[in-house]
Design a protein around this motif. Structure first.
Motif, short mmCIF file in Angstrom:
data_model
loop_
_atom_site.label_atom_id
_atom_site.label_comp_id
_atom_site.label_asym_id
_atom_site.label_seq_id
_atom_site.Cartn_x
_atom_site.Cartn_y
_atom_site.Cartn_z
N ALA A 2 -19.38 30.86 -5.40
CA ALA A 2 -18.46 30.31 -6.39
C ALA A 2 -17.03 30.75 -6.09
O ALA A 2 -16.80 31.82 -5.54
N GLU A 6 -13.05 31.02 -10.68
CA GLU A 6 -13.97 30.55 -11.71
C GLU A 6 -14.34 31.64 -12.71
O GLU A 6 -14.64 31.35 -13.87
N PHE A 7 -14.30 32.90 -12.30
CA PHE A 7 -14.71 33.99 -13.17
C PHE A 7 -13.55 34.76 -13.78
O PHE A 7 -13.76 35.74 -14.49
N MET A 228 -23.66 35.44 -8.92
CA MET A 228 -22.45 34.68 -9.22
C MET A 228 -22.66 33.19 -8.98
O MET A 228 -22.11 32.36 -9.72
N CYS A 231 -24.39 31.82 -12.00
CA CYS A 231 -23.52 31.81 -13.17
C CYS A 231 -22.37 30.82 -13.04
O CYS A 231 -21.59 30.65 -13.98
N SER A 232 -22.26 30.19 -11.89
CA SER A 232 -21.13 29.31 -11.62
C SER A 232 -21.43 27.86 -11.97
O SER A 232 -22.58 27.48 -12.22
N ASP A 233 -20.39 27.04 -11.95
CA ASP A 233 -20.55 25.62 -12.21
C ASP A 233 -21.36 24.94 -11.11
O ASP A 233 -21.92 23.86 -11.33
N GLN A 234 -21.41 25.55 -9.93
CA GLN A 234 -22.21 24.98 -8.85
C GLN A 234 -23.70 24.95 -9.20
O GLN A 234 -24.46 24.16 -8.65
#
Length: 253
Positions: A2, A6-7, A228, A231-234
Protein backbone atom coordinates in the motif's frame (compact mmCIF):
# COMPACT_ATOMS: atom_id res chain seq x y z
CA UNK A 1 2.45 -2.74 -0.90
CA UNK A 2 0.00 0.00 0.00
CA UNK A 3 1.09 3.56 -0.62
CA UNK A 4 2.66 5.23 2.38
CA UNK A 5 0.24 8.14 2.23
CA UNK A 6 -2.73 5.82 2.67
CA UNK A 7 -2.03 5.36 6.38
CA UNK A 8 -1.18 8.94 7.28
CA UNK A 9 -3.25 9.91 10.30
CA UNK A 10 -4.89 6.49 10.58
CA UNK A 11 -5.45 5.33 14.17
CA UNK A 12 -3.89 1.94 14.81
CA UNK A 13 -4.20 -0.23 17.95
CA UNK A 14 -1.51 -2.90 18.42
CA UNK A 15 -1.43 -5.41 21.27
CA UNK A 16 1.82 -7.07 22.29
CA UNK A 17 3.57 -3.91 21.13
CA UNK A 18 6.61 -4.56 23.29
CA UNK A 19 7.45 -7.81 21.53
CA UNK A 20 9.23 -8.61 18.30
CA UNK A 21 6.28 -8.50 15.93
CA UNK A 22 4.50 -5.78 17.84
CA UNK A 23 7.49 -3.49 17.45
CA UNK A 24 7.78 -4.36 13.76
CA UNK A 25 4.11 -3.52 13.16
CA UNK A 26 4.47 -0.27 15.12
CA UNK A 27 7.55 0.69 13.13
CA UNK A 28 5.90 0.07 9.77
CA UNK A 29 2.74 2.01 10.57
CA UNK A 30 4.68 4.83 12.22
CA UNK A 31 6.87 5.19 9.14
CA UNK A 32 3.67 5.41 7.08
CA UNK A 33 2.41 8.31 9.22
CA UNK A 34 -0.16 6.49 11.34
CA UNK A 35 -0.87 7.38 14.97
CA UNK A 36 -0.55 4.50 17.38
CA UNK A 37 -2.09 3.05 20.50
CA UNK A 38 0.42 0.53 21.85
CA UNK A 39 -0.62 -2.11 24.36
CA UNK A 40 1.48 -4.58 26.33
CA UNK A 41 1.47 -6.00 29.85
CA UNK A 42 5.04 -4.77 30.39
CA UNK A 43 5.38 -1.05 30.94
CA UNK A 44 9.12 -1.12 30.34
CA UNK A 45 8.66 -2.90 27.00
CA UNK A 46 6.14 -0.29 25.89
CA UNK A 47 8.53 2.49 26.84
CA UNK A 48 11.25 0.67 24.92
CA UNK A 49 9.14 0.56 21.77
CA UNK A 50 8.26 4.25 21.99
CA UNK A 51 11.90 5.16 22.55
CA UNK A 52 13.37 2.84 19.92
CA UNK A 53 11.00 4.11 17.23
CA UNK A 54 11.28 7.76 18.25
CA UNK A 55 7.50 8.09 18.59
CA UNK A 56 6.00 11.39 19.66
CA UNK A 57 4.75 11.12 23.23
CA UNK A 58 1.99 13.68 22.65
CA UNK A 59 0.33 11.63 19.88
CA UNK A 60 1.20 8.05 20.86
CA UNK A 61 -1.15 6.30 23.26
CA UNK A 62 0.19 3.54 25.51
CA UNK A 63 -1.69 1.20 27.80
CA UNK A 64 -0.39 -1.45 30.17
CA UNK A 65 -2.93 -4.18 29.49
CA UNK A 66 -3.30 -7.49 31.26
CA UNK A 67 -5.03 -9.49 28.56
CA UNK A 68 -6.28 -12.16 30.95
CA UNK A 69 -8.25 -9.46 32.80
CA UNK A 70 -11.40 -8.28 31.03
CA UNK A 71 -11.46 -5.06 33.06
CA UNK A 72 -7.99 -4.21 31.79
CA UNK A 73 -9.03 -4.77 28.17
CA UNK A 74 -12.11 -2.62 28.71
CA UNK A 75 -9.83 0.09 30.11
CA UNK A 76 -7.81 -0.02 26.89
CA UNK A 77 -11.02 0.36 24.87
CA UNK A 78 -12.07 3.30 27.06
CA UNK A 79 -8.74 5.02 26.41
CA UNK A 80 -9.23 4.64 22.66
CA UNK A 81 -12.80 5.92 22.90
CA UNK A 82 -11.80 8.96 24.96
CA UNK A 83 -8.84 9.98 22.82
CA UNK A 84 -9.86 8.88 19.34
CA UNK A 85 -13.53 8.01 19.38
CA UNK A 86 -12.71 4.85 17.42
CA UNK A 87 -9.72 3.15 15.81
CA UNK A 88 -9.27 2.63 12.09
CA UNK A 89 -7.13 -0.50 12.43
CA UNK A 90 -6.80 -3.07 15.22
CA UNK A 91 -4.04 -5.67 15.31
CA UNK A 92 -4.60 -8.54 17.74
CA UNK A 93 -0.92 -9.42 17.91
CA UNK A 94 -0.25 -10.48 21.51
CA UNK A 95 0.16 -14.19 22.14
CA UNK A 96 2.04 -16.64 24.32
CA UNK A 97 3.87 -19.79 23.20
CA UNK A 98 4.53 -22.01 26.20
CA UNK A 99 5.61 -25.59 25.66
CA UNK A 100 4.68 -28.49 27.93
CA UNK A 101 3.65 -32.08 27.39
CA UNK A 102 0.08 -33.04 28.31
CA UNK A 103 1.03 -34.75 31.57
CA UNK A 104 2.96 -31.65 32.66
CA UNK A 105 0.32 -29.10 31.72
CA UNK A 106 -1.77 -27.60 34.49
CA UNK A 107 -5.26 -26.17 34.25
CA UNK A 108 -3.68 -22.78 34.94
CA UNK A 109 -1.44 -23.25 31.89
CA UNK A 110 -4.52 -24.01 29.78
CA UNK A 111 -6.34 -20.94 31.08
CA UNK A 112 -3.33 -18.70 30.39
CA UNK A 113 -2.88 -19.85 26.79
CA UNK A 114 -6.56 -19.68 25.90
CA UNK A 115 -7.00 -16.46 27.86
CA UNK A 116 -4.31 -14.54 25.99
CA UNK A 117 -4.50 -16.19 22.56
CA UNK A 118 -8.28 -16.56 22.16
CA UNK A 119 -10.36 -14.88 24.86
CA UNK A 120 -8.50 -11.55 24.76
CA UNK A 121 -8.80 -11.09 20.97
CA UNK A 122 -12.51 -11.89 21.29
CA UNK A 123 -13.04 -9.21 23.94
CA UNK A 124 -10.87 -6.60 22.22
CA UNK A 125 -12.42 -7.21 18.81
CA UNK A 126 -15.89 -6.92 20.32
CA UNK A 127 -15.12 -3.63 22.06
CA UNK A 128 -13.25 -2.05 19.15
CA UNK A 129 -15.98 -3.13 16.74
CA UNK A 130 -18.54 -1.36 18.93
CA UNK A 131 -16.50 1.84 18.68
CA UNK A 132 -16.07 1.51 14.91
CA UNK A 133 -19.76 0.85 14.34
CA UNK A 134 -20.78 3.71 16.62
CA UNK A 135 -18.50 6.13 14.78
CA UNK A 136 -19.23 4.83 11.30
CA UNK A 137 -15.64 3.71 10.77
CA UNK A 138 -15.24 1.20 7.97
CA UNK A 139 -12.03 -0.14 9.43
CA UNK A 140 -9.89 -3.23 9.45
CA UNK A 141 -9.11 -5.78 12.15
CA UNK A 142 -6.20 -8.20 11.87
CA UNK A 143 -5.58 -11.29 13.99
CA UNK A 144 -2.02 -12.54 14.10
CA UNK A 145 -2.35 -16.27 13.64
CA UNK A 146 0.17 -19.02 13.01
CA UNK A 147 0.79 -21.93 10.70
CA UNK A 148 0.56 -23.92 13.93
CA UNK A 149 -3.21 -23.70 13.40
CA UNK A 150 -2.76 -26.49 10.83
CA UNK A 151 0.30 -28.27 12.22
CA UNK A 152 0.21 -29.98 15.60
CA UNK A 153 3.45 -30.31 17.54
CA UNK A 154 4.17 -32.34 20.69
CA UNK A 155 4.41 -30.04 23.74
CA UNK A 156 2.71 -27.24 21.75
CA UNK A 157 -0.75 -28.80 21.41
CA UNK A 158 -2.56 -26.08 23.35
CA UNK A 159 -0.77 -23.31 21.43
CA UNK A 160 -1.65 -24.92 18.09
CA UNK A 161 -5.24 -25.39 19.22
CA UNK A 162 -5.50 -21.78 20.37
CA UNK A 163 -4.38 -20.55 16.95
CA UNK A 164 -6.91 -22.80 15.22
CA UNK A 165 -9.60 -21.34 17.46
CA UNK A 166 -8.38 -17.78 16.83
CA UNK A 167 -8.53 -18.20 13.07
CA UNK A 168 -11.99 -19.76 13.24
CA UNK A 169 -13.56 -17.04 15.38
CA UNK A 170 -11.85 -14.36 13.29
CA UNK A 171 -13.57 -15.71 10.19
CA UNK A 172 -16.85 -15.57 12.10
CA UNK A 173 -16.20 -11.97 13.10
CA UNK A 174 -15.55 -11.17 9.42
CA UNK A 175 -18.98 -12.54 8.56
CA UNK A 176 -20.76 -10.56 11.28
CA UNK A 177 -18.94 -7.27 10.75
CA UNK A 178 -19.10 -7.22 6.95
CA UNK A 179 -22.46 -5.38 6.91
CA UNK A 180 -20.74 -2.55 8.78
CA UNK A 181 -17.91 -2.31 6.27
CA UNK A 182 -15.38 -3.64 8.77
CA UNK A 183 -12.99 -6.17 7.27
CA UNK A 184 -11.43 -8.86 9.45
CA UNK A 185 -8.51 -11.01 8.32
CA UNK A 186 -5.71 -13.20 9.64
CA UNK A 187 -1.97 -12.95 8.96
CA UNK A 188 0.26 -15.89 9.80
CA UNK A 189 3.79 -14.54 10.25
CA UNK A 190 6.96 -16.53 9.92
CA UNK A 191 9.31 -17.75 12.60
CA UNK A 192 11.03 -15.02 14.63
CA UNK A 193 13.28 -16.01 17.51
CA UNK A 194 14.07 -13.84 20.51
CA UNK A 195 10.77 -13.40 22.33
CA UNK A 196 11.18 -12.37 25.95
CA UNK A 197 7.71 -13.66 26.82
CA UNK A 198 7.97 -17.17 25.37
CA UNK A 199 11.56 -18.36 25.53
CA UNK A 200 12.72 -20.82 22.86
CA UNK A 201 15.65 -23.19 23.12
CA UNK A 202 18.58 -22.88 20.72
CA UNK A 203 17.78 -26.38 19.49
CA UNK A 204 14.18 -25.40 18.68
CA UNK A 205 15.35 -22.27 16.85
CA UNK A 206 17.91 -24.21 14.80
CA UNK A 207 15.51 -27.00 13.88
CA UNK A 208 12.74 -24.60 12.88
CA UNK A 209 15.06 -22.46 10.79
CA UNK A 210 16.37 -25.51 8.97
CA UNK A 211 12.84 -26.62 8.10
CA UNK A 212 11.75 -23.38 6.35
CA UNK A 213 11.41 -24.11 2.60
CA UNK A 214 12.45 -20.62 1.49
CA UNK A 215 15.59 -21.00 3.57
CA UNK A 216 15.65 -17.99 5.84
CA UNK A 217 14.26 -16.47 9.01
CA UNK A 218 11.59 -13.81 8.94
CA UNK A 219 12.77 -10.29 8.13
CA UNK A 220 11.18 -7.32 9.81
CA UNK A 221 9.16 -6.11 6.81
CA UNK A 222 7.61 -9.46 5.88
CA UNK A 223 4.59 -9.55 8.21
CA UNK A 224 4.01 -5.76 8.32
CA UNK A 225 3.82 -5.69 4.51
CA UNK A 226 1.08 -8.32 4.60
CA UNK A 227 -0.83 -6.60 7.40
CA UNK A 228 -0.67 -3.22 5.67
CA UNK A 229 -1.83 -4.73 2.40
CA UNK A 230 -4.88 -6.26 4.07
CA UNK A 231 -5.65 -2.93 5.77
CA UNK A 232 -5.30 -0.97 2.55
CA UNK A 233 -7.76 -0.04 -0.17
CA UNK A 234 -6.01 -2.58 -2.41
CA UNK A 235 -7.64 -5.27 -0.24
CA UNK A 236 -11.05 -3.59 -0.10
CA UNK A 237 -12.83 -6.79 -1.19
CA UNK A 238 -10.91 -9.15 1.09
CA UNK A 239 -12.35 -10.29 4.40
CA UNK A 240 -12.21 -13.57 6.31
CA UNK A 241 -8.92 -14.46 4.61
CA UNK A 242 -5.84 -16.13 6.09
CA UNK A 243 -2.55 -14.95 4.59
CA UNK A 244 0.53 -17.02 5.44
CA UNK A 245 3.80 -15.08 5.32
CA UNK A 246 6.20 -17.69 6.64
CA UNK A 247 8.32 -19.03 3.84
CA UNK A 248 6.26 -22.20 3.50
CA UNK A 249 7.11 -23.33 7.03
CA UNK A 250 3.66 -24.77 7.76
CA UNK A 251 3.60 -26.86 4.57
CA UNK A 252 5.80 -29.58 6.01
CA UNK A 253 4.39 -32.21 8.34
Amino acid sequence: MAGAQEFRGRRVVITGAGGIYGRWFARAFAEAGAVLCLSDNREDALAGTVSALGLAAETTLTHVTELRDEASILSLAELVAERWGAPDIVINNAGIYPGKLLVETTTEDYDAIMGVNVRAPFILTREMAKLMIGSGVRGSIIAIGSGAARKLRPSRVLYCTSKTMLERITKGFALELAPHGIRVNVVEPGFAAGSEVSKLSERHIAETTASIPLGRLTEWRDAPNAVMFLCSDQAAFITGAVLAVEGGNSLRL
